[in-house]
Write a protein that holds these residues in place. Structure first.
Motif, PDB file in Angstrom:
ATOM      1  N   ILE A   4      77.703 -13.404  -4.226  1.00  0.00           N
ATOM      2  CA  ILE A   4      78.954 -13.780  -3.575  1.00  0.00           C
ATOM      3  C   ILE A   4      80.131 -13.432  -4.487  1.00  0.00           C
ATOM      4  CG2 ILE A   4      77.942 -15.624  -2.183  1.00  0.00           C
ATOM      5  CD1 ILE A   4      79.165 -17.615  -4.191  1.00  0.00           C
ATOM      6  N   ILE A   5      81.267 -13.170  -3.856  1.00  0.00           N
ATOM      7  CA  ILE A   5      82.510 -12.888  -4.576  1.00  0.00           C
ATOM      8  C   ILE A   5      83.625 -13.585  -3.811  1.00  0.00           C
ATOM      9  CG2 ILE A   5      84.060 -11.114  -5.470  1.00  0.00           C
ATOM     10  CD1 ILE A   5      81.732  -9.111  -5.016  1.00  0.00           C
ATOM     11  N   THR A  21      92.551   1.118 -15.061  1.00  0.00           N
ATOM     12  CA  THR A  21      92.071   1.373 -16.423  1.00  0.00           C
ATOM     13  C   THR A  21      90.755   0.661 -16.712  1.00  0.00           C
ATOM     14  OG1 THR A  21      93.430  -0.443 -17.251  1.00  0.00           O
ATOM     15  CG2 THR A  21      94.375   1.782 -17.338  1.00  0.00           C
ATOM     16  N   ASP A  22      90.430  -0.375 -15.927  1.00  0.00           N
ATOM     17  CA  ASP A  22      89.163  -1.086 -16.124  1.00  0.00           C
ATOM     18  C   ASP A  22      88.098  -0.637 -15.117  1.00  0.00           C
ATOM     19  OD1 ASP A  22      90.238  -2.222 -13.849  1.00  0.00           O
ATOM     20  OD2 ASP A  22      89.994  -4.294 -14.516  1.00  0.00           O
ATOM     21  N   GLN A  27      83.003  -2.386  -9.473  1.00  0.00           N
ATOM     22  CA  GLN A  27      82.158  -1.787  -8.451  1.00  0.00           C
ATOM     23  C   GLN A  27      83.008  -1.676  -7.198  1.00  0.00           C
ATOM     24  OE1 GLN A  27      78.940  -4.742  -8.848  1.00  0.00           O
ATOM     25  NE2 GLN A  27      77.616  -2.973  -9.172  1.00  0.00           N
ATOM     26  N   SER A  28      82.644  -0.755  -6.307  1.00  0.00           N
ATOM     27  CA  SER A  28      83.450  -0.590  -5.100  1.00  0.00           C
ATOM     28  C   SER A  28      82.603  -0.106  -3.935  1.00  0.00           C
ATOM     29  CB  SER A  28      84.597   0.394  -5.351  1.00  0.00           C
ATOM     30  OG  SER A  28      84.091   1.685  -5.601  1.00  0.00           O
ATOM     31  N   LEU A  78      85.610  -6.776 -10.026  1.00  0.00           N
ATOM     32  CA  LEU A  78      85.025  -6.782 -11.363  1.00  0.00           C
ATOM     33  C   LEU A  78      83.579  -7.248 -11.277  1.00  0.00           C
ATOM     34  CD1 LEU A  78      87.914  -8.367 -13.446  1.00  0.00           C
ATOM     35  CD2 LEU A  78      86.995  -6.056 -13.717  1.00  0.00           C
ATOM     36  N   ARG A  79      82.710  -6.600 -12.003  1.00  0.00           N
ATOM     37  CA  ARG A  79      81.302  -7.021 -12.017  1.00  0.00           C
ATOM     38  C   ARG A  79      81.170  -8.478 -12.449  1.00  0.00           C
ATOM     39  NH1 ARG A  79      80.319  -1.659 -14.677  1.00  0.00           N
ATOM     40  NH2 ARG A  79      79.674  -0.322 -12.967  1.00  0.00           N
ATOM     41  N   SER A  80      82.042  -8.916 -13.353  1.00  0.00           N
ATOM     42  CA  SER A  80      81.974 -10.293 -13.861  1.00  0.00           C
ATOM     43  C   SER A  80      82.366 -11.334 -12.806  1.00  0.00           C
ATOM     44  CB  SER A  80      82.857 -10.447 -15.097  1.00  0.00           C
ATOM     45  OG  SER A  80      84.207 -10.156 -14.780  1.00  0.00           O
TER      46      SER A  80
END
Length: 87
Positions: A4-5, A21-22, A27-28, A78-80
């Motif tokens: 989940i995000i 820049t990050d 991921q996309s 962000l993956r995090s």
């Protein structure tokens, strides 16, 4: 387990927009805007990406691009920001 995000952690842009820049930490997916909802200071997009419907929530600001149903977009995160939960 399910990934989940939170909707406010997703970012929406045109598929050809320059990457941030990050980008190596993101991921996309490419999807199509199914619906746009205006809720006061927030704009919510429902984006169909394959068999999944993603909800992107962003604060309304001047100069932002506004997407309409049928527009192809890139949604990234962000993956995090990904959390895993057990159902």
């Amino acid at each position: 387990m399910v990934a989940i995000i939170r909707p406010e952690r997703l970012r929406i842009s045109t598929p050809g927009a320059p990457r941030s820049t990050d980008a190596d930490q993101r991921q996309s997916v490419i999807g199509t805007v199914a619906d746009t909802v205006y809720a006061g200071p927030l704009r919510k997009y429902h984006v169909q990406a394959g068999t999944r419907m993603l909800t992107v929530r962003e604060h309304v600001a001047s100069g932002q691009q506004v997407y309409s149903p049928g527009d192809q977009v890139r949604v990234d995160w962000l993956r995090s920001d990904v959390r895993f939960v057990t159902l």
